[in-house]
Design a protein around this motif. Sequence first.
Motif, PDB file in Angstrom:
ATOM      1  N   GLU A 197      29.248  12.658 -18.966  1.00 24.29           N
ATOM      2  CA  GLU A 197      27.819  12.100 -19.144  1.00 24.29           C
ATOM      3  C   GLU A 197      26.938  12.996 -20.037  1.00 24.29           C
ATOM      4  O   GLU A 197      26.070  12.359 -20.764  1.00 24.29           O
ATOM      5  N   ALA A 198      27.085  14.115 -20.304  1.00 25.73           N
ATOM      6  CA  ALA A 198      26.740  14.982 -21.399  1.00 25.73           C
ATOM      7  C   ALA A 198      27.211  14.478 -22.853  1.00 25.73           C
ATOM      8  O   ALA A 198      26.243  14.770 -23.627  1.00 25.73           O
ATOM      9  N   CYS A 199      28.129  14.155 -22.768  1.00 26.02           N
ATOM     10  CA  CYS A 199      28.870  13.575 -24.239  1.00 26.02           C
ATOM     11  C   CYS A 199      28.362  12.137 -24.579  1.00 26.02           C
ATOM     12  O   CYS A 199      28.283  11.729 -25.568  1.00 26.02           O
ATOM     13  N   ASP A 200      28.311  11.367 -23.474  1.00 25.36           N
ATOM     14  CA  ASP A 200      27.951   9.899 -23.459  1.00 25.36           C
ATOM     15  C   ASP A 200      26.355   9.799 -23.422  1.00 25.36           C
ATOM     16  O   ASP A 200      25.802   9.493 -22.804  1.00 25.36           O
ATOM     17  N   ASP A 201      25.921  10.388 -24.749  1.00 22.59           N
ATOM     18  CA  ASP A 201      24.450  10.428 -25.211  1.00 22.59           C
ATOM     19  C   ASP A 201      24.026   9.928 -26.437  1.00 22.59           C
ATOM     20  O   ASP A 201      24.841  10.150 -27.258  1.00 22.59           O
ATOM     21  N   ALA A 202      22.968   9.610 -26.585  1.00 15.73           N
ATOM     22  CA  ALA A 202      22.629   8.799 -27.884  1.00 15.73           C
ATOM     23  C   ALA A 202      22.520   9.778 -28.997  1.00 15.73           C
ATOM     24  O   ALA A 202      22.599   9.305 -30.237  1.00 15.73           O
ATOM     25  N   ASP A 203      22.460  11.202 -28.798  1.00 17.73           N
ATOM     26  CA  ASP A 203      22.344  12.020 -30.053  1.00 17.73           C
ATOM     27  C   ASP A 203      23.607  12.950 -30.053  1.00 17.73           C
ATOM     28  O   ASP A 203      23.373  13.941 -30.776  1.00 17.73           O
ATOM     29  N   VAL A 204      24.715  12.734 -29.447  1.00 17.77           N
ATOM     30  CA  VAL A 204      25.828  13.479 -29.672  1.00 17.77           C
ATOM     31  C   VAL A 204      26.579  12.984 -30.771  1.00 17.77           C
ATOM     32  O   VAL A 204      26.972  11.896 -30.802  1.00 17.77           O
ATOM     33  N   LEU A 205      26.917  13.686 -31.832  1.00 15.26           N
ATOM     34  CA  LEU A 205      27.474  13.227 -32.937  1.00 15.26           C
ATOM     35  C   LEU A 205      28.504  14.210 -33.289  1.00 15.26           C
ATOM     36  O   LEU A 205      28.562  15.506 -33.258  1.00 15.26           O
ATOM     37  N   LEU A 206      29.396  13.322 -34.272  1.00 13.82           N
ATOM     38  CA  LEU A 206      30.623  14.033 -34.904  1.00 13.82           C
ATOM     39  C   LEU A 206      30.067  14.285 -36.383  1.00 13.82           C
ATOM     40  O   LEU A 206      30.201  13.110 -36.985  1.00 13.82           O
ATOM     41  N   THR A 207      29.557  15.373 -36.704  1.00 15.32           N
ATOM     42  CA  THR A 207      29.082  15.365 -37.980  1.00 15.32           C
ATOM     43  C   THR A 207      29.502  15.942 -39.050  1.00 15.32           C
ATOM     44  O   THR A 207      30.552  16.814 -38.891  1.00 15.32           O
ATOM     45  N   TRP A 216      21.758  15.167 -39.904  1.00 19.01           N
ATOM     46  CA  TRP A 216      23.251  15.115 -39.561  1.00 19.01           C
ATOM     47  C   TRP A 216      23.585  13.916 -39.803  1.00 19.01           C
ATOM     48  O   TRP A 216      23.099  12.948 -39.512  1.00 19.01           O
ATOM     49  N   GLU A 217      24.860  13.576 -40.479  1.00 24.00           N
ATOM     50  CA  GLU A 217      25.330  12.476 -40.336  1.00 24.00           C
ATOM     51  C   GLU A 217      26.724  12.369 -40.242  1.00 24.00           C
ATOM     52  O   GLU A 217      27.507  13.172 -40.503  1.00 24.00           O
ATOM     53  N   GLY A 218      27.236  11.324 -39.336  1.00 20.65           N
ATOM     54  CA  GLY A 218      28.720  11.124 -38.951  1.00 20.65           C
ATOM     55  C   GLY A 218      28.698  10.103 -37.760  1.00 20.65           C
ATOM     56  O   GLY A 218      28.096   9.259 -37.820  1.00 20.65           O
ATOM     57  N   VAL A 219      29.748  10.310 -37.074  1.00 21.16           N
ATOM     58  CA  VAL A 219      30.127   8.965 -36.214  1.00 21.16           C
ATOM     59  C   VAL A 219      29.697   9.614 -34.627  1.00 21.16           C
ATOM     60  O   VAL A 219      29.966  10.732 -34.359  1.00 21.16           O
ATOM     61  N   LEU A 220      28.884   8.811 -34.131  1.00 22.67           N
ATOM     62  CA  LEU A 220      28.466   8.782 -32.849  1.00 22.67           C
ATOM     63  C   LEU A 220      29.556   9.162 -31.505  1.00 22.67           C
ATOM     64  O   LEU A 220      30.743   8.347 -31.839  1.00 22.67           O
ATOM     65  N   PHE A 221      29.446   9.939 -30.871  1.00 24.74           N
ATOM     66  CA  PHE A 221      30.212  10.096 -29.672  1.00 24.74           C
ATOM     67  C   PHE A 221      30.342   8.821 -28.970  1.00 24.74           C
ATOM     68  O   PHE A 221      31.652   8.654 -28.502  1.00 24.74           O
ATOM     69  N   ARG A 222      29.390   8.021 -28.850  1.00 24.00           N
ATOM     70  CA  ARG A 222      29.328   6.811 -27.953  1.00 24.00           C
ATOM     71  C   ARG A 222      30.319   5.809 -28.850  1.00 24.00           C
ATOM     72  O   ARG A 222      30.706   4.887 -28.216  1.00 24.00           O
ATOM     73  N   HIS A 223      30.397   6.039 -29.982  1.00 24.01           N
ATOM     74  CA  HIS A 223      30.872   5.021 -30.927  1.00 24.01           C
ATOM     75  C   HIS A 223      32.511   5.183 -30.393  1.00 24.01           C
ATOM     76  O   HIS A 223      33.510   4.431 -30.129  1.00 24.01           O
ATOM     77  N   LEU A 224      32.864   6.613 -30.687  1.00 27.95           N
ATOM     78  CA  LEU A 224      34.143   7.019 -30.336  1.00 27.95           C
ATOM     79  C   LEU A 224      34.709   6.567 -28.925  1.00 27.95           C
ATOM     80  O   LEU A 224      35.562   6.090 -28.529  1.00 27.95           O
ATOM     81  N   MET A 225      33.867   6.477 -27.964  1.00 28.08           N
ATOM     82  CA  MET A 225      33.936   6.009 -26.428  1.00 28.08           C
ATOM     83  C   MET A 225      34.243   4.627 -26.718  1.00 28.08           C
ATOM     84  O   MET A 225      35.453   4.181 -25.813  1.00 28.08           O
ATOM     85  N   GLN A 226      33.636   3.756 -27.470  1.00 26.00           N
ATOM     86  CA  GLN A 226      33.822   2.494 -27.605  1.00 26.00           C
ATOM     87  C   GLN A 226      35.191   2.089 -28.126  1.00 26.00           C
ATOM     88  O   GLN A 226      36.070   1.052 -27.849  1.00 26.00           O
ATOM     89  N   ILE A 227      35.762   2.863 -28.712  1.00 32.12           N
ATOM     90  CA  ILE A 227      37.034   2.828 -29.622  1.00 32.12           C
ATOM     91  C   ILE A 227      38.248   3.061 -28.623  1.00 32.12           C
ATOM     92  O   ILE A 227      39.063   2.546 -28.457  1.00 32.12           O
ATOM     93  N   ILE A 268      27.870  17.920 -32.621  1.00 36.88           N
ATOM     94  CA  ILE A 268      26.555  18.742 -32.049  1.00 36.88           C
ATOM     95  C   ILE A 268      26.137  17.912 -30.780  1.00 36.88           C
ATOM     96  O   ILE A 268      26.241  16.726 -30.687  1.00 36.88           O
ATOM     97  N   ILE A 269      25.579  18.706 -29.834  1.00 38.19           N
ATOM     98  CA  ILE A 269      25.197  18.356 -28.482  1.00 38.19           C
ATOM     99  C   ILE A 269      23.746  18.962 -28.420  1.00 38.19           C
ATOM    100  O   ILE A 269      23.576  19.941 -27.933  1.00 38.19           O
ATOM    101  N   PRO A 270      22.727  18.244 -29.030  1.00 41.37           N
ATOM    102  CA  PRO A 270      21.517  18.428 -29.089  1.00 41.37           C
ATOM    103  C   PRO A 270      20.864  19.258 -27.845  1.00 41.37           C
ATOM    104  O   PRO A 270      20.210  20.305 -27.784  1.00 41.37           O
TER     105      PRO A 270
END
Length: 217
Positions: free
Chosen positions: A143-153, A107-118, A172-174
């Motif tokens: 806390e389920a979304c604030d994870d290193a593998d949650v992505l807007l792909t 997958w390639e896209g924007v991390l949920f954690r990046h979105l949280m930072q913004i 995606i929330i693996p």
Amino acid sequence: MERNEKLIAKKEEWAKYKRGHTEDGVMQDHRQRHDRLPPGQHLTKGWPVLDLGIHPSIPLEQWTLQISGLVETPLTWNWQDFMAQPQVRLVTDFHCVTTWSTFDNAWEGVLFRHLMQIARPLPEARFVYFASYDNYSTNLPLEACDDADVLLTRTWNDQPLSQDHGGPVRVIIPKRYAWKGAKWVKEIRFLEHDRPGYWEVRGYSNTALPWDEDRYA
Ligand SMILES: Nc1nc2c(c(=O)[nH]1)N[C@H]1C(S)=C(S)[C@@H](COP(=O)(O)O)O[C@H]1N2
Ligand SMILES: [Mo]
């Protein structure tokens, strides 16, 4: 002391190993299934399409993603804004509640954690509600979304994500069953109180943890 720790480690390893077996104790293909295929799941080839049956068509120039609710900086990204964010590539497994799984999806896209930072969720924000262009919705604790593998792909296996699979952008929330990942995502809302989504009000589990076979409420 050291002896005990060794014993515990062995037992943990055994418990992990047992997860690679079916209920009747028959061993599955070890290389593929050990530690990888959650209970009750089987590996499928390709990628089935599963949704409410409406596949909205959203031209890139009309696509927007809104970040709303309890955040310091509510925002709306258009396609250019989305592409201007750091793009991250991940490879993860995908587990559908109807028992099929796929391995090694890129997958390639924007991390949920990046979105949280913004957007910066406020301290009261404890839940996330995803709403889609087909009027689907789903929900998770923050806390389920604030994870290193949650992505807007926006891709799957190095191709643009197809309309059938939720393109232009899906979540995606693996670590959760796939219904927690909103296809054609339109809005991500941060909330103080949990708000059950489409399947969550129809008897699906609120937590959706594949390794616990946590399918239905
Ligand atoms: N917008 C939207 N997202 C959705 C759904 C849907 O109907 N609409 N279905 C969910 C369910 S139940 C599953 S199993 C996965 C399936 O994703 P896929 O069709 O790409 O395999 O999408 C999830 N996300
Ligand atoms: Mo599903």
